[in-house]
Structure formats: C-alpha cells, structure tokens
Write an enzyme that holds these catalytic residues in place. Structure first.
Site, PDB file in Angstrom:
ATOM      1  N   THR B  50       0.713  -1.286   0.000  1.00  8.51           N
ATOM      2  CA  THR B  50       0.000   0.000   0.000  1.00  8.51           C
ATOM      3  C   THR B  50       0.727   1.311   0.000  1.00  8.51           C
ATOM      4  O   THR B  50       1.720   1.513   0.689  1.00  8.51           O
ATOM      5  CB  THR B  50      -0.966   0.056   1.214  1.00  8.51           C
ATOM      6  OG1 THR B  50      -1.807  -1.066   1.157  1.00  8.51           O
ATOM      7  CG2 THR B  50      -1.847   1.272   1.184  1.00  8.51           C
ATOM      8  N   ASP B  66      -3.514   3.292  -3.785  1.00  6.13           N
ATOM      9  CA  ASP B  66      -3.193   2.385  -4.888  1.00  6.13           C
ATOM     10  C   ASP B  66      -4.170   1.216  -4.797  1.00  6.13           C
ATOM     11  O   ASP B  66      -5.102   1.238  -3.996  1.00  6.13           O
ATOM     12  CB  ASP B  66      -1.735   1.908  -4.792  1.00  6.13           C
ATOM     13  CG  ASP B  66      -1.533   0.876  -3.716  1.00  6.13           C
ATOM     14  OD1 ASP B  66      -1.005  -0.206  -4.022  1.00  6.13           O
ATOM     15  OD2 ASP B  66      -1.936   1.133  -2.560  1.00  6.13           O
ATOM     16  N   ARG B  68      -3.175  -2.415  -5.006  1.00  7.55           N
ATOM     17  CA  ARG B  68      -2.547  -3.747  -4.973  1.00  7.55           C
ATOM     18  C   ARG B  68      -2.726  -4.398  -3.610  1.00  7.55           C
ATOM     19  O   ARG B  68      -2.447  -3.785  -2.576  1.00  7.55           O
ATOM     20  CB  ARG B  68      -1.052  -3.630  -5.280  1.00  7.55           C
ATOM     21  CG  ARG B  68      -0.302  -4.949  -5.181  1.00  7.55           C
ATOM     22  CD  ARG B  68       1.163  -4.786  -5.464  1.00  7.55           C
ATOM     23  NE  ARG B  68       1.411  -4.588  -6.898  1.00  7.55           N
ATOM     24  CZ  ARG B  68       2.636  -4.504  -7.438  1.00  7.55           C
ATOM     25  NH1 ARG B  68       3.698  -4.611  -6.665  1.00  7.55           N
ATOM     26  NH2 ARG B  68       2.783  -4.321  -8.719  1.00  7.55           N
ATOM     27  N   LYS B  82      -9.270   0.354  -1.613  1.00  6.54           N
ATOM     28  CA  LYS B  82      -8.724   0.665  -0.295  1.00  6.54           C
ATOM     29  C   LYS B  82      -9.332   1.908   0.328  1.00  6.54           C
ATOM     30  O   LYS B  82      -8.988   2.271   1.448  1.00  6.54           O
ATOM     31  CB  LYS B  82      -7.210   0.854  -0.399  1.00  6.54           C
ATOM     32  CG  LYS B  82      -6.505  -0.379  -0.937  1.00  6.54           C
ATOM     33  CD  LYS B  82      -5.021  -0.250  -0.865  1.00  6.54           C
ATOM     34  CE  LYS B  82      -4.386  -1.394  -1.644  1.00  6.54           C
ATOM     35  NZ  LYS B  82      -2.929  -1.355  -1.598  1.00  6.54           N
ATOM     36  N   GLY B  96      -2.339  -2.139   5.756  1.00  7.01           N
ATOM     37  CA  GLY B  96      -2.089  -3.164   6.758  1.00  7.01           C
ATOM     38  C   GLY B  96      -2.777  -4.451   6.338  1.00  7.01           C
ATOM     39  O   GLY B  96      -2.867  -4.761   5.169  1.00  7.01           O
ATOM     40  N   SER B 178       3.438   1.017   3.043  1.00  8.94           N
ATOM     41  CA  SER B 178       4.844   0.797   2.694  1.00  8.94           C
ATOM     42  C   SER B 178       5.342   1.841   1.697  1.00  8.94           C
ATOM     43  O   SER B 178       6.531   2.136   1.630  1.00  8.94           O
ATOM     44  CB  SER B 178       5.030  -0.603   2.133  1.00  8.94           C
ATOM     45  OG  SER B 178       4.163  -0.794   1.037  1.00  8.94           O
ATOM     46  N   ASP B 215       7.637   1.631  -4.844  1.00  8.45           N
ATOM     47  CA  ASP B 215       7.474   0.690  -3.741  1.00  8.45           C
ATOM     48  C   ASP B 215       6.972  -0.644  -4.299  1.00  8.45           C
ATOM     49  O   ASP B 215       6.018  -0.674  -5.071  1.00  8.45           O
ATOM     50  CB  ASP B 215       6.463   1.249  -2.722  1.00  8.45           C
ATOM     51  CG  ASP B 215       6.141   0.243  -1.647  1.00  8.45           C
ATOM     52  OD1 ASP B 215       4.951   0.114  -1.305  1.00  8.45           O
ATOM     53  OD2 ASP B 215       7.062  -0.426  -1.160  1.00  8.45           O
ATOM     54  N   SER B 218       3.290  -1.704  -3.451  1.00 11.42           N
ATOM     55  CA  SER B 218       2.179  -0.951  -4.039  1.00 11.42           C
ATOM     56  C   SER B 218       2.219  -1.101  -5.546  1.00 11.42           C
ATOM     57  O   SER B 218       3.275  -1.296  -6.135  1.00 11.42           O
ATOM     58  CB  SER B 218       2.298   0.536  -3.703  1.00 11.42           C
ATOM     59  OG  SER B 218       2.485   0.724  -2.336  1.00 11.42           O
TER      60      SER B 218
END
Lengths: 243, 298
Positions: B50, B66, B68, B82, B96, B178, B215, B218
C-alpha cells in the site's frame, strides 16, 4: 599451572568484527548532468540519537578527476579516505601524468568492500564515486558500492533513506541534459525533503561538482525550509466555524 | 510411568466433557513448534502493501490510494478498493492487513450510522477517529490497521491518521503504508497553502504514483476520492490506470470463424431418442424403488 592459562586468556582477546555502526553519516545523493556529475551530502555525524559532530565533511576529493562521498560508519570512511590517498600519492610519485580514473576507484572500492564482507568484518558504508574521464569527450562516471560489496553504475544515486525519499523525486525529475543550475536545484530540493523527514540529518550541506575542469567541493551551506504552512500554524480543528 | 495413549475422536469428546476445552491450545502449540509440515500450511495474511494518502485543500479533502493487495510476495488482487465508506461525508483509506482494515472500517461505519440516527446530526470526522482509535488501542496493535481518515463536517474539513496501536495525528497532508515515504516525498516537495481541487487531486495522483512505481508493495491503479464542502463526495474509482495489460486476446474470447480449421470429411451419427437401461437385481430392502433410468434425448 593455572596462572599460565589465566595469563594466556587475559592477554589474547578474540578478533572483533564490526557488528553495528556507531558514528554514522546520513544520505548522499548524486546525479549526472550535462557537464558532469554533482553530489550532495549533509555535514552531520550522528552517535545514535545524538547529533555528535555537526561539521563532518563526507564528500572527498580523490584526485583531479574523481570525488567520493560516503554514508554509514564515519571511521570506516576515514580509513577508506586514507587508503585512497595512499593510491593517489603513489600515482603522484610515479609522476607519469597518469591518474586513477573514477571507474578504477569504483572497481577498487568494490573489491575491497566485498573482500571485507567475505571475511564477515565489513566496512559499514554506502560509497558513491563520481568522476569525469580526462581529455576531450570524457565520459561522466557515477557508481556506488555498499557494505556487502554490491556495486553498480547509474545516472542517479541515493544512499540510505535517500533511496526511499529522494529516489522517487529524482526518478521523476531527472533529465540527462540538465544544466548546472537545474541539477543543483533538484539536489537541493531532494535534500530539503530529506531534512524534513530524516531524523538524523541537519540543514547544512556540502556539494561536490565534477566536470572536465576538475573537482570542486563547496563550503558548507544552508537551505531554506518552511515550517509555517497555514494548517500547521492554525490547525483545522481550531479554525473558526465561520468560513 | 504414564504412557502416551492415542485417543480416537469419541474418547476425546468424552474426556473433555464439561468445563473448558483446550483442544485448540494443543493445535496452537503444534503450529508454533516450528514443525515445517504444519506451519507451512498456515496461509499468510492478505495485506495491502500500500500507498495511501490524503490532503486538505481549500474546499475539503482529497484521499488517494493504490490498488494492490499482496499475500507475501504475490499480488493476490490487482485492483482492490482501499478507500472505505465510513459515512456520506467521511471516507477512510486503509493499509495493513486487509481483513483488519475492511472489518474495522465497516464496524465503525455501522456504529456511526446508529449514532447519527440517535443524535439526528451529521457524523463528525473526530467521532469516527475516536471510535477507531478506541477500538485499535483496546487490541494493543494486534489489529494491524493503519488508516488515513478524511471528511467534511459541520466543523470543517479534517484529515487524520490512525496507527495500529491507537495513536492519531491531525494533519494537512498525510501518507501511510509501505509506499508512504515515496508519497510523502512528493507531498513535501509539492504542498502549498490554499490548494484548489485540481491542484490537490493532481498532487495526490502524483503521490500515489510515486508509491506505485517506487514501492514493491504498491501497484495497480490510482483511486481518488474528493470530499468537498460545496460539491459533496466524488468517488473516482480507477482515476488513473497506468498498468493496463499490454497484450490482450480478442475481446470476443476464443471465437474462431468457421473455416479457420480446414474440414476434410464429415460424418453424422444419430442417437436413439430414448434409451432404456435394464434394472439389475438388488440386495437392498427397498425393492419398490424404480431402478430403471430413462434417458430422454430430444
């Protein structure tokens, strides 16, 4: 009888290996631009949570074509600096007009660091080597080596927290043909953002610029920071209900 | 000397009659024992690696995320949602463990609906924040939900972050997950006072994209939600889709026109429309069942 064994054990101590760094430097950022390579780092040596040394210069001139910057354990940086000075001195003493190029310095450091890693006694650093080949049409060189001996060449390099915070910005805004001023502005912007978010950095930097004309390392300077955005000064919760 | 006896299920049931049943404790111990055969069967929690972000602008709040969802290093959902609904004027991005963010936001949304009916007033962002933080603190960080909560209410536009252990911040711009460092770098470089909606949406879009590209946790698309004082809520699901599949088969599927494969010969066999399968003598008591099966072919 027992005294001999005791003496032996108290005189001979086991060989120590580096397991953690003590005095550390924060990120180094470097980019290639139109005329050469530019590198920036702050001037702090942190001792854990303490801002122990605030004027530690982490960018070093190796010879007239190469500069090196380091983050991580600063005593290891000093040791590496001494090693490189020995090499440069050797070149000078040969007096044949030939010097180590940046690529050679990078390769040498990669081998040294990998060798130390293989003996499980690393030099706890992330090094950045920047240089320009001598002569007309000299290629710019930018490479990095880390404490494991992992090394690569790239157009944009960041160490430490810079990888997480500065890299996204550098990847978005870097161009191969940036002018000196544009390159400087970009590096300064990234360093400011890093200063906002990295607890182990201070707002005092040195900048190194390597071009065909040689290596220039600036005097320390400060950058402008902004702490007084409206919503930090008067948070939304305290704003008047009458909009 | 006590000997270990293996018990069959009925013996186990009898032994544990009444009082507490600690069968699951033995299972827990076995799973934690490090026995590879057992612990490898335990599935990894689905996490949203995330990048989530939020920004307060001159007329409200813009939230972004995002899409994923990961199970270890596998992307299990390329386009998950999300940005969760809390109330008509309040939305919440979650990072999380997916189950934790989904269920916690649903619970608080439900609580707020009841609260709204009871008080007759529009829900406030700080109410949602307080309910969330009280629940998460109660579970001492075991509920792995890191949230960016934003909305507009009678007291103005607000943006909060809620951390898994139950602490909160109120901020003009915030990122979690992240990819939060990449997104925060974009915010720190681009934020200014008095952003308008267009600038705010563009900045959040850039921030989420920084997470998507830089990242590994994500990826996928950018979702945006604009909560405005003047124009209400605009949920822009898949605002940007920068990761579309490059090679797609024909949208009609596996349809090949007649003649794609050369027909060399053709023969047709007609089956009887009705087949009777003779019944076999049974050993069962119920001989009355009709054991003939008739298959009618039209």
């Amino acid at each position: 009888m027992t005294s001999r064994f005791q003496a032996a054990s108290s005189e001979v101590s086991p060989i120590q290996h580096t397991v953690s760094p003590y005095v550390v430097g924060a990120s180094v950022l470097a980019i290639k631009y139109r005329d050469g390579v530019m590198m920036i780092a702050d001037t702090m040596g942190s001792y854990g949570n303490m801002a122990r040394f605030k004027d530690f210069h982490r960018l070093h001139k190796v010879n007239s074509t190469t500069a090196m910057g380091a983050s991580g354990e600063l005593s290891d940086l000093q040791y590496i600096r001494d090693m490189l000075e020995e090499l440069t001195l050797g070149d000078f003493q040969q007096d044949d007009g030939s010097q180590l190029t940046a690529k050679e310095v990078h390769s040498y450091l990669a081998r040294v660091l990998y060798n130390r890693r293989s003996r499980v006694n690393p030099l706890w650093n992330e090094l950045v080597v920047a240089g320009v080949e001598p002569g007309p049409n000299g290629q710019a060189f930018l490479g990095t080596v880390d404490l494991y001996g992992s090394n690569y060449e790239e157009d944009i390099i960041a160490t430490g927290y810079g990888q997480y915070i500065a890299m996204p910005l550098l990847r978005r805004e870097w161009r191969a043909d940036m002018t000196k001023q544009e390159a400087r502005t970009l590096l300064e912007k990234c360093m400011t953002v890093l200063f906002y978010r990295h607890c182990r950095q201070i707002n005092r930097y040195t900048l190194s610029d390597v071009t065909a004309d040689g290596v220039d390392i600036s005097e320390p300077f400060e950058l402008e920071v902004k702490w007084n955005y409206k919503q930090f000064v008067v948070p939304t919760a305290q704003q008047s209900l009458v909009q | 000397q006590t000997q270990k006896r293996t018990m069959n299920p009925s013996q186990v049931l009898n032994a544990n009659k009444g009082g507490f049943d600690f069968e699951l404790s033995k299972r827990n111990e076995a799973l934690l024992s490090g026995n590879q055969a057992l612990s490898s069967k335990v599935p990894k929690a689905m996490k949203t690696g995330t990048t989530i972000a939020g920004i307060v602008y001159n007329d409200g709040v813009v939230l972004g995320a995002d899409t994923r969802a990961t199970e270890g290093s596998i992307t299990c959902d390329k386009n998950c949602e999300k940005i969760h609904y809390i109330a008509q004027n309040i939305y919440c991005c979650g990072a999380g463990t997916s189950a934790d963010t989904e269920n916690t936001t649903n619970l608080i949304s439900s609580q707020l609906e009841l609260h709204k009916l009871q008080t007759g007033t529009e829900p406030r962002v700080i109410t949602a924040m307080t309910r969330l933080k009280q629940r998460l603190f109660q579970y001492q960080g075991h509920i792995s939900a890191a949230l960016v909560l934003g909305g507009v209410d009678a007291t103005g536009a607000h943006l909060h972050t809620v951390w898994p252990h139950g602490s909160t911040d109120r901020l003009p711009f915030a990122t979690m997950g992240s990819g939060s460092l990449a997104a925060m770098a974009v915010f720190e470089a681009g934020y200014k006072d008095d952003l308008d909606e267009k600038e705010a949406v563009a900045l959040v879009d850039q921030a989420i994209q920084a997470g998507i590209w830089n990242d590994l946790g994500s990826g996928g698309n950018v979702d945006i939600c604009v909560i405005s004082k003047t124009n209400g809520v605009s949920m822009k699901r898949n605002y940007r889709t920068p990761n579309e599949r490059k090679f797609r088969s024909d949208l009609k599927g596996y349809h090949f026109p007649r003649g794609t494969t050369e027909v060399t010969s053709e023969s047709v066999e007609m089956f009887d429309p009705s087949i009777v399968v003779p019944s076999e003598p049974d050993d069962n008591d119920d001989k009355n069942d009709d054991n003939d099966s008739k298959m009618d072919v039209e």
